[in-house]
Design a protein around this motif. Structure first.
Motif: not given
Length: 511
Positions: A229-235, A269-273, A312-315, A365-370
Protein backbone atom coordinates in the motif's frame (compact mmCIF):
# COMPACT_ATOMS: atom_id res chain seq x y z
CA UNK A 1 -25.33 2.51 -12.58
CA UNK A 2 -27.71 -0.44 -12.17
CA UNK A 3 -27.50 -3.55 -14.34
CA UNK A 4 -30.88 -5.30 -14.44
CA UNK A 5 -31.82 -8.45 -16.38
CA UNK A 6 -33.30 -6.52 -19.33
CA UNK A 7 -31.75 -3.04 -19.17
CA UNK A 8 -29.06 -0.77 -17.70
CA UNK A 9 -30.13 2.36 -15.82
CA UNK A 10 -27.99 5.27 -14.65
CA UNK A 11 -29.36 6.88 -11.48
CA UNK A 12 -28.34 10.17 -9.82
CA UNK A 13 -27.20 9.26 -6.28
CA UNK A 14 -28.35 12.56 -4.71
CA UNK A 15 -32.06 12.17 -5.45
CA UNK A 16 -32.55 8.78 -7.11
CA UNK A 17 -33.69 10.25 -10.45
CA UNK A 18 -32.95 8.23 -13.62
CA UNK A 19 -30.40 9.91 -15.93
CA UNK A 20 -30.51 7.35 -18.77
CA UNK A 21 -31.81 3.85 -19.48
CA UNK A 22 -30.28 1.49 -22.08
CA UNK A 23 -31.90 -1.59 -23.60
CA UNK A 24 -29.03 -4.02 -23.01
CA UNK A 25 -30.42 -7.35 -21.78
CA UNK A 26 -27.18 -9.38 -21.64
CA UNK A 27 -24.93 -6.81 -19.95
CA UNK A 28 -22.71 -8.41 -17.31
CA UNK A 29 -20.09 -5.66 -16.69
CA UNK A 30 -20.31 -1.89 -16.61
CA UNK A 31 -18.17 1.08 -15.60
CA UNK A 32 -18.15 4.89 -15.64
CA UNK A 33 -15.34 7.15 -16.84
CA UNK A 34 -13.69 9.31 -14.10
CA UNK A 35 -15.83 12.42 -14.81
CA UNK A 36 -18.96 10.31 -15.51
CA UNK A 37 -19.04 11.41 -19.16
CA UNK A 38 -18.99 7.90 -20.61
CA UNK A 39 -20.77 4.67 -19.60
CA UNK A 40 -19.00 1.46 -20.66
CA UNK A 41 -21.00 -1.77 -20.99
CA UNK A 42 -19.80 -5.30 -21.86
CA UNK A 43 -21.68 -8.44 -22.82
CA UNK A 44 -20.08 -11.88 -23.28
CA UNK A 45 -18.87 -12.26 -26.87
CA UNK A 46 -20.92 -14.71 -28.95
CA UNK A 47 -21.47 -15.75 -32.58
CA UNK A 48 -24.80 -16.60 -34.21
CA UNK A 49 -25.96 -17.83 -37.65
CA UNK A 50 -27.07 -14.30 -38.46
CA UNK A 51 -23.74 -12.89 -37.26
CA UNK A 52 -20.89 -15.42 -37.83
CA UNK A 53 -18.30 -12.72 -36.97
CA UNK A 54 -20.05 -11.97 -33.70
CA UNK A 55 -21.36 -8.60 -32.60
CA UNK A 56 -19.39 -5.70 -31.15
CA UNK A 57 -19.88 -6.46 -27.45
CA UNK A 58 -18.16 -3.44 -25.82
CA UNK A 59 -20.20 -0.24 -26.00
CA UNK A 60 -19.26 3.33 -25.05
CA UNK A 61 -22.26 5.58 -24.35
CA UNK A 62 -22.56 9.34 -23.92
CA UNK A 63 -24.15 9.49 -20.48
CA UNK A 64 -26.10 12.73 -20.89
CA UNK A 65 -27.55 12.18 -24.37
CA UNK A 66 -27.78 8.37 -24.15
CA UNK A 67 -26.20 8.13 -27.64
CA UNK A 68 -23.79 5.33 -28.60
CA UNK A 69 -20.28 6.77 -29.07
CA UNK A 70 -18.62 3.57 -30.32
CA UNK A 71 -19.13 -0.21 -30.37
CA UNK A 72 -15.96 -2.32 -30.25
CA UNK A 73 -15.00 -6.00 -30.15
CA UNK A 74 -13.67 -7.21 -26.79
CA UNK A 75 -13.65 -11.00 -26.68
CA UNK A 76 -11.74 -11.49 -23.42
CA UNK A 77 -13.05 -10.32 -20.07
CA UNK A 78 -9.47 -9.52 -18.94
CA UNK A 79 -8.76 -5.78 -19.33
CA UNK A 80 -12.26 -5.38 -20.81
CA UNK A 81 -12.66 -1.72 -19.83
CA UNK A 82 -10.68 1.20 -21.31
CA UNK A 83 -8.57 3.20 -18.82
CA UNK A 84 -8.86 6.98 -18.57
CA UNK A 85 -6.66 9.72 -17.20
CA UNK A 86 -8.39 11.55 -14.33
CA UNK A 87 -9.27 14.50 -16.62
CA UNK A 88 -10.48 12.16 -19.44
CA UNK A 89 -8.09 13.77 -21.92
CA UNK A 90 -6.51 10.37 -22.63
CA UNK A 91 -7.95 6.85 -22.68
CA UNK A 92 -6.20 3.57 -23.43
CA UNK A 93 -7.25 0.10 -24.63
CA UNK A 94 -5.22 -3.08 -24.94
CA UNK A 95 -5.81 -4.52 -28.43
CA UNK A 96 -3.96 -7.59 -29.72
CA UNK A 97 -0.99 -7.07 -27.38
CA UNK A 98 -0.54 -3.39 -28.21
CA UNK A 99 -1.93 -0.24 -26.59
CA UNK A 100 -4.29 2.11 -28.45
CA UNK A 101 -4.52 5.69 -27.13
CA UNK A 102 -7.52 7.97 -27.71
CA UNK A 103 -7.82 11.69 -26.92
CA UNK A 104 -10.77 13.69 -25.54
CA UNK A 105 -13.18 10.72 -25.73
CA UNK A 106 -12.92 10.56 -29.52
CA UNK A 107 -13.01 6.80 -30.10
CA UNK A 108 -13.33 7.06 -33.88
CA UNK A 109 -9.63 7.74 -34.38
CA UNK A 110 -6.61 6.22 -32.63
CA UNK A 111 -4.37 9.13 -31.59
CA UNK A 112 -1.30 7.02 -30.75
CA UNK A 113 -0.10 3.44 -30.38
CA UNK A 114 2.46 1.70 -28.20
CA UNK A 115 3.91 -1.07 -30.36
CA UNK A 116 5.57 -3.66 -28.18
CA UNK A 117 5.58 -7.41 -28.47
CA UNK A 118 3.12 -9.12 -26.12
CA UNK A 119 2.10 -6.30 -23.77
CA UNK A 120 -0.10 -8.21 -21.34
CA UNK A 121 -0.92 -5.51 -18.77
CA UNK A 122 -0.71 -1.73 -18.29
CA UNK A 123 -1.73 0.95 -15.78
CA UNK A 124 -2.26 4.63 -16.58
CA UNK A 125 -0.96 7.13 -14.01
CA UNK A 126 -3.31 9.09 -11.72
CA UNK A 127 -3.42 12.89 -11.46
CA UNK A 128 -2.88 15.71 -13.93
CA UNK A 129 -1.19 15.76 -17.33
CA UNK A 130 1.27 14.70 -18.61
CA UNK A 131 -0.06 11.16 -18.32
CA UNK A 132 2.34 8.27 -17.87
CA UNK A 133 1.80 4.57 -18.46
CA UNK A 134 3.52 1.50 -17.01
CA UNK A 135 3.48 -1.63 -19.19
CA UNK A 136 4.31 -5.27 -18.46
CA UNK A 137 5.67 -7.78 -20.97
CA UNK A 138 5.95 -11.38 -19.70
CA UNK A 139 9.16 -13.31 -20.35
CA UNK A 140 9.32 -16.22 -22.79
CA UNK A 141 11.88 -18.77 -24.02
CA UNK A 142 14.36 -18.01 -21.25
CA UNK A 143 14.09 -14.22 -21.65
CA UNK A 144 13.13 -12.21 -18.54
CA UNK A 145 9.85 -10.36 -18.01
CA UNK A 146 10.11 -6.57 -17.95
CA UNK A 147 8.20 -3.46 -16.90
CA UNK A 148 8.68 -0.04 -18.55
CA UNK A 149 7.47 3.48 -17.81
CA UNK A 150 6.52 5.93 -20.57
CA UNK A 151 5.25 9.51 -20.65
CA UNK A 152 2.54 10.21 -23.21
CA UNK A 153 2.92 10.88 -26.12
CA UNK A 154 6.61 9.77 -26.29
CA UNK A 155 6.11 6.04 -26.83
CA UNK A 156 8.55 4.99 -29.60
CA UNK A 157 12.29 4.63 -29.98
CA UNK A 158 15.06 3.19 -27.80
CA UNK A 159 15.22 6.18 -25.42
CA UNK A 160 11.46 6.68 -24.96
CA UNK A 161 11.18 4.68 -21.72
CA UNK A 162 11.59 6.70 -18.51
CA UNK A 163 12.55 3.56 -16.56
CA UNK A 164 13.00 -0.14 -17.24
CA UNK A 165 13.16 -3.13 -14.88
CA UNK A 166 13.56 -6.76 -15.94
CA UNK A 167 13.17 -9.83 -13.74
CA UNK A 168 12.58 -13.58 -13.81
CA UNK A 169 10.00 -15.45 -11.68
CA UNK A 170 6.87 -13.68 -12.90
CA UNK A 171 3.69 -15.39 -14.14
CA UNK A 172 1.68 -12.25 -13.35
CA UNK A 173 2.23 -8.78 -11.90
CA UNK A 174 0.33 -6.13 -9.95
CA UNK A 175 1.42 -2.55 -10.72
CA UNK A 176 0.61 0.37 -8.39
CA UNK A 177 1.32 4.06 -9.04
CA UNK A 178 1.75 6.43 -6.13
CA UNK A 179 -0.62 9.42 -5.99
CA UNK A 180 1.96 11.86 -7.42
CA UNK A 181 2.68 9.52 -10.36
CA UNK A 182 6.40 9.67 -9.57
CA UNK A 183 6.94 5.94 -8.92
CA UNK A 184 5.44 2.47 -9.40
CA UNK A 185 5.57 -0.65 -7.22
CA UNK A 186 5.42 -3.97 -9.08
CA UNK A 187 4.55 -7.17 -7.24
CA UNK A 188 5.71 -10.09 -9.42
CA UNK A 189 4.23 -13.53 -8.64
CA UNK A 190 4.74 -17.09 -9.79
CA UNK A 191 1.90 -19.60 -9.63
CA UNK A 192 4.12 -22.25 -8.01
CA UNK A 193 6.99 -21.97 -5.54
CA UNK A 194 9.51 -24.42 -7.00
CA UNK A 195 11.25 -24.74 -3.64
CA UNK A 196 8.00 -26.11 -2.18
CA UNK A 197 8.15 -23.59 0.70
CA UNK A 198 4.88 -21.82 -0.07
CA UNK A 199 1.40 -22.72 -1.27
CA UNK A 200 1.09 -19.12 -2.61
CA UNK A 201 3.91 -19.36 -5.12
CA UNK A 202 6.75 -16.85 -4.96
CA UNK A 203 6.51 -13.05 -4.89
CA UNK A 204 9.07 -10.29 -5.34
CA UNK A 205 8.58 -6.52 -5.06
CA UNK A 206 10.18 -4.09 -7.52
CA UNK A 207 10.36 -0.28 -7.51
CA UNK A 208 10.56 1.99 -10.58
CA UNK A 209 10.65 5.80 -10.53
CA UNK A 210 10.08 8.22 -13.41
CA UNK A 211 13.61 9.61 -12.82
CA UNK A 212 14.96 6.20 -13.94
CA UNK A 213 15.84 4.75 -10.53
CA UNK A 214 14.88 1.10 -9.96
CA UNK A 215 15.28 -1.39 -7.10
CA UNK A 216 14.37 -4.80 -5.79
CA UNK A 217 12.75 -4.09 -2.40
CA UNK A 218 14.64 -6.15 0.20
CA UNK A 219 12.20 -7.88 2.57
CA UNK A 220 13.50 -9.15 5.91
CA UNK A 221 11.37 -12.32 6.15
CA UNK A 222 10.77 -15.08 3.61
CA UNK A 223 7.26 -16.00 2.51
CA UNK A 224 4.35 -14.49 0.57
CA UNK A 225 3.75 -10.77 -0.05
CA UNK A 226 0.14 -10.32 1.11
CA UNK A 227 -0.34 -6.61 0.47
CA UNK A 228 1.46 -3.47 -0.70
CA UNK A 229 0.00 0.00 0.00
CA UNK A 230 1.29 3.45 -0.99
CA UNK A 231 0.91 6.25 1.54
CA UNK A 232 -1.18 9.12 0.09
CA UNK A 233 1.90 11.35 0.66
CA UNK A 234 3.60 9.30 -2.15
CA UNK A 235 6.86 9.26 -0.15
CA UNK A 236 6.40 5.94 1.70
CA UNK A 237 4.80 2.54 1.23
CA UNK A 238 3.87 -0.33 3.55
CA UNK A 239 4.43 -4.03 2.78
CA UNK A 240 2.80 -6.95 4.64
CA UNK A 241 4.83 -10.11 4.03
CA UNK A 242 6.39 -13.32 5.32
CA UNK A 243 5.11 -16.60 6.67
CA UNK A 244 2.64 -16.15 9.54
CA UNK A 245 2.89 -14.31 11.85
CA UNK A 246 3.51 -11.78 9.06
CA UNK A 247 5.81 -8.77 9.21
CA UNK A 248 4.75 -5.27 8.15
CA UNK A 249 7.35 -2.65 7.23
CA UNK A 250 7.19 0.95 5.97
CA UNK A 251 9.80 1.89 3.32
CA UNK A 252 10.85 5.27 1.91
CA UNK A 253 11.56 6.15 -1.75
CA UNK A 254 15.13 4.86 -1.40
CA UNK A 255 13.55 1.50 -0.52
CA UNK A 256 15.12 1.75 2.94
CA UNK A 257 12.97 0.42 5.82
CA UNK A 258 11.75 3.27 8.05
CA UNK A 259 9.59 1.46 10.61
CA UNK A 260 8.99 -2.22 11.33
CA UNK A 261 5.66 -3.14 12.96
CA UNK A 262 7.04 -6.50 14.11
CA UNK A 263 5.01 -9.65 13.47
CA UNK A 264 1.30 -10.35 13.85
CA UNK A 265 -1.81 -12.03 12.36
CA UNK A 266 -2.25 -9.67 9.38
CA UNK A 267 -2.50 -9.81 5.59
CA UNK A 268 -3.61 -6.29 4.58
CA UNK A 269 -2.66 -2.61 4.99
CA UNK A 270 -4.93 0.42 4.56
CA UNK A 271 -3.78 4.08 4.77
CA UNK A 272 -6.38 6.71 5.61
CA UNK A 273 -7.10 9.10 2.68
CA UNK A 274 -5.08 11.81 4.48
CA UNK A 275 -2.23 9.35 5.16
CA UNK A 276 -2.09 10.06 8.91
CA UNK A 277 -3.38 6.65 10.08
CA UNK A 278 -2.49 3.12 8.95
CA UNK A 279 -4.61 0.04 9.65
CA UNK A 280 -2.94 -3.38 9.53
CA UNK A 281 -5.57 -6.12 9.40
CA UNK A 282 -5.97 -9.88 9.20
CA UNK A 283 -9.05 -10.81 7.14
CA UNK A 284 -10.04 -13.90 5.14
CA UNK A 285 -8.62 -16.95 6.89
CA UNK A 286 -7.51 -14.80 9.88
CA UNK A 287 -9.70 -13.60 12.76
CA UNK A 288 -10.27 -10.02 11.66
CA UNK A 289 -7.86 -8.27 14.05
CA UNK A 290 -7.14 -4.64 13.11
CA UNK A 291 -4.14 -2.65 14.39
CA UNK A 292 -4.70 1.10 14.08
CA UNK A 293 -1.46 3.15 14.01
CA UNK A 294 -0.67 6.87 14.21
CA UNK A 295 1.76 7.13 11.28
CA UNK A 296 3.58 10.29 12.43
CA UNK A 297 4.34 8.98 15.93
CA UNK A 298 4.32 5.26 14.98
CA UNK A 299 2.17 4.67 18.03
CA UNK A 300 -0.73 2.20 18.21
CA UNK A 301 -4.14 3.85 18.66
CA UNK A 302 -6.46 0.83 18.99
CA UNK A 303 -6.77 -2.88 18.25
CA UNK A 304 -10.42 -3.68 17.36
CA UNK A 305 -11.61 -6.98 15.91
CA UNK A 306 -14.05 -7.65 13.05
CA UNK A 307 -14.48 -11.44 12.66
CA UNK A 308 -15.65 -12.74 9.26
CA UNK A 309 -15.11 -9.36 7.55
CA UNK A 310 -14.71 -9.67 3.77
CA UNK A 311 -14.48 -5.90 3.10
CA UNK A 312 -12.73 -2.91 4.69
CA UNK A 313 -12.61 0.68 3.47
CA UNK A 314 -11.85 4.15 4.81
CA UNK A 315 -14.44 6.91 4.78
CA UNK A 316 -13.14 9.94 2.84
CA UNK A 317 -13.14 11.92 6.13
CA UNK A 318 -10.23 9.83 7.53
CA UNK A 319 -12.16 9.38 10.80
CA UNK A 320 -14.36 6.36 10.08
CA UNK A 321 -14.05 2.92 8.48
CA UNK A 322 -16.57 0.31 7.36
CA UNK A 323 -16.17 -3.45 7.66
CA UNK A 324 -18.64 -5.78 5.96
CA UNK A 325 -19.42 -9.46 5.50
CA UNK A 326 -20.60 -9.86 1.91
CA UNK A 327 -21.77 -12.60 -0.46
CA UNK A 328 -20.62 -14.57 -2.35
CA UNK A 329 -17.46 -14.78 -0.18
CA UNK A 330 -19.61 -15.54 2.90
CA UNK A 331 -23.32 -16.18 2.50
CA UNK A 332 -24.19 -16.10 6.22
CA UNK A 333 -24.16 -13.29 8.79
CA UNK A 334 -24.10 -10.65 6.04
CA UNK A 335 -24.05 -7.03 7.20
CA UNK A 336 -21.76 -4.07 7.91
CA UNK A 337 -20.37 -2.00 10.79
CA UNK A 338 -19.24 1.64 10.78
CA UNK A 339 -16.37 2.27 13.20
CA UNK A 340 -14.41 5.22 14.54
CA UNK A 341 -10.71 4.43 14.15
CA UNK A 342 -10.32 4.46 17.96
CA UNK A 343 -12.18 1.13 18.00
CA UNK A 344 -15.79 2.23 18.72
CA UNK A 345 -18.63 0.69 16.70
CA UNK A 346 -20.93 3.61 15.77
CA UNK A 347 -23.46 1.81 13.55
CA UNK A 348 -24.34 -1.82 12.87
CA UNK A 349 -26.64 -3.24 10.19
CA UNK A 350 -27.46 -6.92 9.53
CA UNK A 351 -29.42 -8.21 6.52
CA UNK A 352 -32.77 -9.90 7.06
CA UNK A 353 -32.81 -13.69 7.31
CA UNK A 354 -32.51 -15.28 3.88
CA UNK A 355 -31.14 -12.09 2.27
CA UNK A 356 -27.59 -11.32 1.09
CA UNK A 357 -25.35 -8.23 1.06
CA UNK A 358 -23.21 -7.94 -2.05
CA UNK A 359 -21.30 -4.67 -1.78
CA UNK A 360 -20.73 -1.66 0.49
CA UNK A 361 -19.21 1.63 -0.73
CA UNK A 362 -18.68 5.10 0.72
CA UNK A 363 -19.98 8.05 -1.28
CA UNK A 364 -16.90 9.49 -3.04
CA UNK A 365 -15.73 13.07 -2.44
CA UNK A 366 -13.07 15.13 -4.26
CA UNK A 367 -9.55 15.09 -2.79
CA UNK A 368 -9.08 17.75 -0.15
CA UNK A 369 -12.75 17.77 0.93
CA UNK A 370 -11.73 16.62 4.42
CA UNK A 371 -8.56 18.10 5.94
CA UNK A 372 -6.43 15.98 8.28
CA UNK A 373 -7.49 16.13 11.93
CA UNK A 374 -5.34 15.41 15.01
CA UNK A 375 -5.18 11.73 15.95
CA UNK A 376 -7.22 10.78 19.04
CA UNK A 377 -6.30 7.91 21.33
CA UNK A 378 -9.40 7.83 23.54
CA UNK A 379 -12.25 5.70 22.17
CA UNK A 380 -15.08 7.73 20.64
CA UNK A 381 -18.34 7.48 22.64
CA UNK A 382 -20.70 4.79 21.36
CA UNK A 383 -23.75 2.90 22.59
CA UNK A 384 -22.47 -0.19 20.75
CA UNK A 385 -19.10 -0.16 22.58
CA UNK A 386 -15.76 -1.41 21.27
CA UNK A 387 -14.48 -4.84 20.27
CA UNK A 388 -10.84 -4.78 21.29
CA UNK A 389 -9.08 -8.02 20.37
CA UNK A 390 -8.43 -10.34 23.35
CA UNK A 391 -4.79 -11.33 24.01
CA UNK A 392 -3.88 -14.22 21.75
CA UNK A 393 -2.06 -17.30 22.99
CA UNK A 394 0.11 -19.60 20.92
CA UNK A 395 -1.08 -23.16 20.37
CA UNK A 396 0.44 -25.63 22.86
CA UNK A 397 0.39 -29.39 22.28
CA UNK A 398 -1.65 -31.34 24.89
CA UNK A 399 1.52 -32.88 26.32
CA UNK A 400 2.85 -29.41 27.28
CA UNK A 401 -0.37 -27.87 28.63
CA UNK A 402 0.21 -28.93 32.25
CA UNK A 403 3.62 -27.20 32.24
CA UNK A 404 4.09 -23.45 32.88
CA UNK A 405 4.43 -21.42 29.66
CA UNK A 406 7.99 -20.38 28.86
CA UNK A 407 9.28 -18.15 26.05
CA UNK A 408 11.03 -21.16 24.49
CA UNK A 409 7.67 -22.99 24.22
CA UNK A 410 6.28 -20.44 21.71
CA UNK A 411 5.23 -21.80 18.35
CA UNK A 412 6.49 -18.65 16.57
CA UNK A 413 9.03 -16.03 17.57
CA UNK A 414 7.14 -12.76 17.91
CA UNK A 415 8.94 -9.58 16.91
CA UNK A 416 8.08 -6.23 18.53
CA UNK A 417 7.66 -2.99 16.52
CA UNK A 418 10.85 -0.93 16.09
CA UNK A 419 12.23 2.12 14.31
CA UNK A 420 14.73 1.02 11.68
CA UNK A 421 16.69 3.00 9.11
CA UNK A 422 19.96 1.15 8.92
CA UNK A 423 20.07 -0.93 5.75
CA UNK A 424 21.93 0.37 2.67
CA UNK A 425 19.73 1.68 -0.12
CA UNK A 426 19.20 -0.92 -2.89
CA UNK A 427 18.36 1.70 -5.54
CA UNK A 428 19.87 1.24 -8.97
CA UNK A 429 20.55 4.55 -10.70
CA UNK A 430 19.50 5.16 -14.31
CA UNK A 431 22.19 4.34 -16.84
CA UNK A 432 22.02 7.76 -18.49
CA UNK A 433 25.21 9.73 -17.65
CA UNK A 434 23.29 13.01 -17.89
CA UNK A 435 21.19 12.20 -14.78
CA UNK A 436 22.46 14.21 -11.79
CA UNK A 437 23.21 12.11 -8.72
CA UNK A 438 20.59 12.58 -5.98
CA UNK A 439 21.74 14.47 -2.92
CA UNK A 440 21.95 12.17 0.09
CA UNK A 441 20.66 13.40 3.45
CA UNK A 442 22.64 10.84 5.40
CA UNK A 443 25.82 12.11 7.02
CA UNK A 444 29.02 10.22 6.22
CA UNK A 445 31.01 8.56 8.98
CA UNK A 446 33.67 10.88 10.48
CA UNK A 447 37.18 9.84 9.51
CA UNK A 448 40.16 9.65 11.87
CA UNK A 449 42.65 10.01 9.03
CA UNK A 450 44.09 6.55 9.78
CA UNK A 451 42.49 3.79 7.63
CA UNK A 452 43.39 1.10 10.19
CA UNK A 453 41.70 3.02 13.06
CA UNK A 454 38.63 3.70 10.86
CA UNK A 455 38.38 -0.02 10.12
CA UNK A 456 38.55 -0.94 13.83
CA UNK A 457 35.92 1.68 14.73
CA UNK A 458 33.63 0.42 11.97
CA UNK A 459 33.91 -3.18 13.22
CA UNK A 460 33.22 -2.13 16.81
CA UNK A 461 30.13 -0.17 15.78
CA UNK A 462 28.91 -3.18 13.79
CA UNK A 463 29.27 -5.43 16.86
CA UNK A 464 27.53 -2.89 19.09
CA UNK A 465 24.63 -2.62 16.63
CA UNK A 466 24.27 -6.43 16.69
CA UNK A 467 24.26 -6.35 20.51
CA UNK A 468 21.53 -3.66 20.46
CA UNK A 469 19.38 -5.97 18.30
CA UNK A 470 19.98 -8.92 20.66
CA UNK A 471 18.97 -6.76 23.64
CA UNK A 472 15.71 -5.85 21.86
CA UNK A 473 15.04 -9.57 21.31
CA UNK A 474 15.83 -10.25 24.97
CA UNK A 475 13.39 -7.51 26.04
CA UNK A 476 10.71 -9.12 23.87
CA UNK A 477 11.08 -12.38 25.81
CA UNK A 478 13.58 -14.32 23.69
CA UNK A 479 15.92 -16.51 25.76
CA UNK A 480 19.57 -15.93 24.77
CA UNK A 481 21.78 -19.01 24.98
CA UNK A 482 25.44 -19.13 25.96
CA UNK A 483 26.23 -22.72 24.98
CA UNK A 484 25.26 -22.35 21.30
CA UNK A 485 27.67 -22.90 18.38
CA UNK A 486 30.21 -20.04 18.21
CA UNK A 487 28.39 -17.83 15.62
CA UNK A 488 25.19 -17.99 17.71
CA UNK A 489 26.51 -17.25 21.22
CA UNK A 490 24.15 -14.33 21.68
CA UNK A 491 24.36 -14.06 25.51
CA UNK A 492 28.15 -13.95 25.31
CA UNK A 493 27.91 -11.07 22.80
CA UNK A 494 25.61 -9.00 25.05
CA UNK A 495 27.94 -9.48 28.03
CA UNK A 496 30.83 -7.97 26.01
CA UNK A 497 28.98 -4.70 25.30
CA UNK A 498 30.76 -2.73 28.05
CA UNK A 499 34.19 -3.88 26.88
CA UNK A 500 33.42 -2.94 23.24
CA UNK A 501 32.12 0.51 24.24
CA UNK A 502 35.34 1.13 26.18
CA UNK A 503 37.48 0.14 23.17
CA UNK A 504 35.49 2.46 20.90
CA UNK A 505 35.81 5.36 23.34
CA UNK A 506 39.60 4.91 23.53
CA UNK A 507 39.87 4.97 19.73
CA UNK A 508 37.73 8.12 19.49
CA UNK A 509 39.76 9.88 22.23
CA UNK A 510 42.97 8.97 20.42
CA UNK A 511 41.86 10.74 17.21
Amino acid sequence: SLCLSLSVSVVKASDGSVVSTFDLPKTSLLSLSPLSSVLVTWQPYSKTQDSPQGEANLQLWDLQSGQLIKALYQKKVDSWCPSWSDDEKISVRSVNNELHFYENNDFNSIANKLHMQKVSDFVLSPGAQPSKVVVYVPGSKGAPSFVRLYQYPVLGGPTAALANKSFFKADRVTMQWNKRASAVLVTASTEVDKTGASYYGEQTLHYLAVNGETALVQLQKSGPIYDVAWSPNSAEFCVVYGFMPAKATVFNLKCDPVFDFGTGPRNAAYYSPQGHILVLAGFGNLRGQMEVWDVKKYKQVSKPQAPDATHFSWCPDGEHVVTATCSPRLRVSNGFKVWHYTGSVLHKWDVAAGSELWEVRWQPFPDGSFPERPVKYQAAPSELGTTQAPPTQAYRPPALRHLPATPSAKLHEEEPPQNILRFPSPLAKPESPSEPAPVSNSQSEPSSGDPETDKKMKNLKKKLKAIEELKEQQAAGKVLQKNQPRPLRSLEKVQKEEQLLKELEELQIGQ
